[in-house]
Design a protein around this motif. Structure first.
Motif, PDB file in Angstrom:
ATOM      1  N   VAL A  96      17.971  40.155  -1.454  1.00 44.56           N
ATOM      2  CA  VAL A  96      19.393  40.246  -1.774  1.00 44.56           C
ATOM      3  C   VAL A  96      20.145  39.169  -0.997  1.00 44.56           C
ATOM      4  O   VAL A  96      20.109  39.128   0.232  1.00 44.56           O
ATOM      5  N   VAL A  99      26.057  41.192  -1.979  1.00 42.72           N
ATOM      6  CA  VAL A  99      26.418  42.353  -2.788  1.00 42.72           C
ATOM      7  C   VAL A  99      27.872  42.186  -3.199  1.00 42.72           C
ATOM      8  O   VAL A  99      28.709  41.795  -2.375  1.00 42.72           O
ATOM      9  N   ALA A 107      23.836  43.269  -7.061  1.00 41.42           N
ATOM     10  CA  ALA A 107      23.183  42.473  -6.029  1.00 41.42           C
ATOM     11  C   ALA A 107      22.855  41.106  -6.600  1.00 41.42           C
ATOM     12  O   ALA A 107      22.413  40.991  -7.748  1.00 41.42           O
ATOM     13  N   VAL A 125      22.968  47.519  -8.488  1.00 37.04           N
ATOM     14  CA  VAL A 125      22.417  48.131  -7.279  1.00 37.04           C
ATOM     15  C   VAL A 125      21.715  49.442  -7.615  1.00 37.04           C
ATOM     16  O   VAL A 125      20.708  49.801  -6.990  1.00 37.04           O
TER      17      VAL A 125
END
Length: 212
Positions: A96, A99, A107, A125
């Motif tokens: 990742v 976010v 993500a 996510v």
């Protein structure tokens, strides 16, 4: 000694707890719109460096720690997590990179072998599970062959099927899963039963009750 203006000295049990935050959390910031990602504490005491939790035009600034507001429904995934889609057939993991909020939490995923230079992909996510490199390395990825059959025995890393095995072959229709009894995918609880399913597929004895 800590005191209250109304009740005198406070015992340790009644002293208000100080919120403890960590890098990667998504929070609200008092008097600022949108969501913010905690980057690093500082540059001074009681201060956090934050970035706006969006895909483009991210703004970086410093805010007082006392202005941070924790989210009850904050995303579970954080920057730097190793993640895999929450489906038993998934094998490849991503890192990742960030976010962000796009009407839902997403993500920004990157190939861990690309050192950040490869293309980024967006994923919800809610579809992702955090895993470890050790989990991925321990999962069985076994090539099998017999005559014209070329296949693999693959162990699931995540979902309710984690630890179970499926058998795939190039000659099988669709995604290549070898199935019995009209099932979409036949899952095996042990590696031995997966090998038996492969033998059944290439003309060996029926694996019996080993497949689940």
């Amino acid at each position: 000694m800590v005191t209250s203006a109304h009740s005198g000295p406070l015992s340790p049990a009644t002293v208000p707890a100080v919120e403890v935050f960590s890098a990667g959390e998504i929070v609200k910031v008092e008097s600022r719109t949108g969501y913010w990602e905690l980057m690093t504490p500082g540059p001074g005491p009681g201060v956090w460096t934050v970035e706006s939790a969006r895909i483009d035009n991210r703004v970086r600034t410093q805010v007082a720690a006392c202005a941070l507001q924790r989210l009850a429904d904050a995303p579970r995934i954080r920057r730097g997590d190793l993640v895999i889609q929450r489906y038993p057939e998934q094998e490849r993991a991503s890192v990742v990179g960030a976010v962000a909020w796009l009407g839902q939490w997403v993500a920004v995923k990157e190939d861990p072998s690309s050192d950040g230079s490869g293309p980024a992909m967006l994923d919800s996510v809610d579809r992702l599970e955090v895993v470890t490199a050790e989990q991925l390395a321990a999962a069985v990825r076994l090539k099998v062959s017999h005559g014209g059959h070329q296949g693999r025995i693959v162990q699931a890393v995540v979902s309710a099927r984690a630890g179970q095995f499926r058998v795939v072959c190039r000659c099988a229709p669709g995604a290549g899963e070898i199935c019995r009894d009209g099932r979409t995918v036949t899952w095996c609880s042990t590696l031995d039963s997966a090998r038996a399913l492969w033998e059944w597929h290439v003309g060996g004895p029926d694996p019996g009750d080993g497949a689940a």
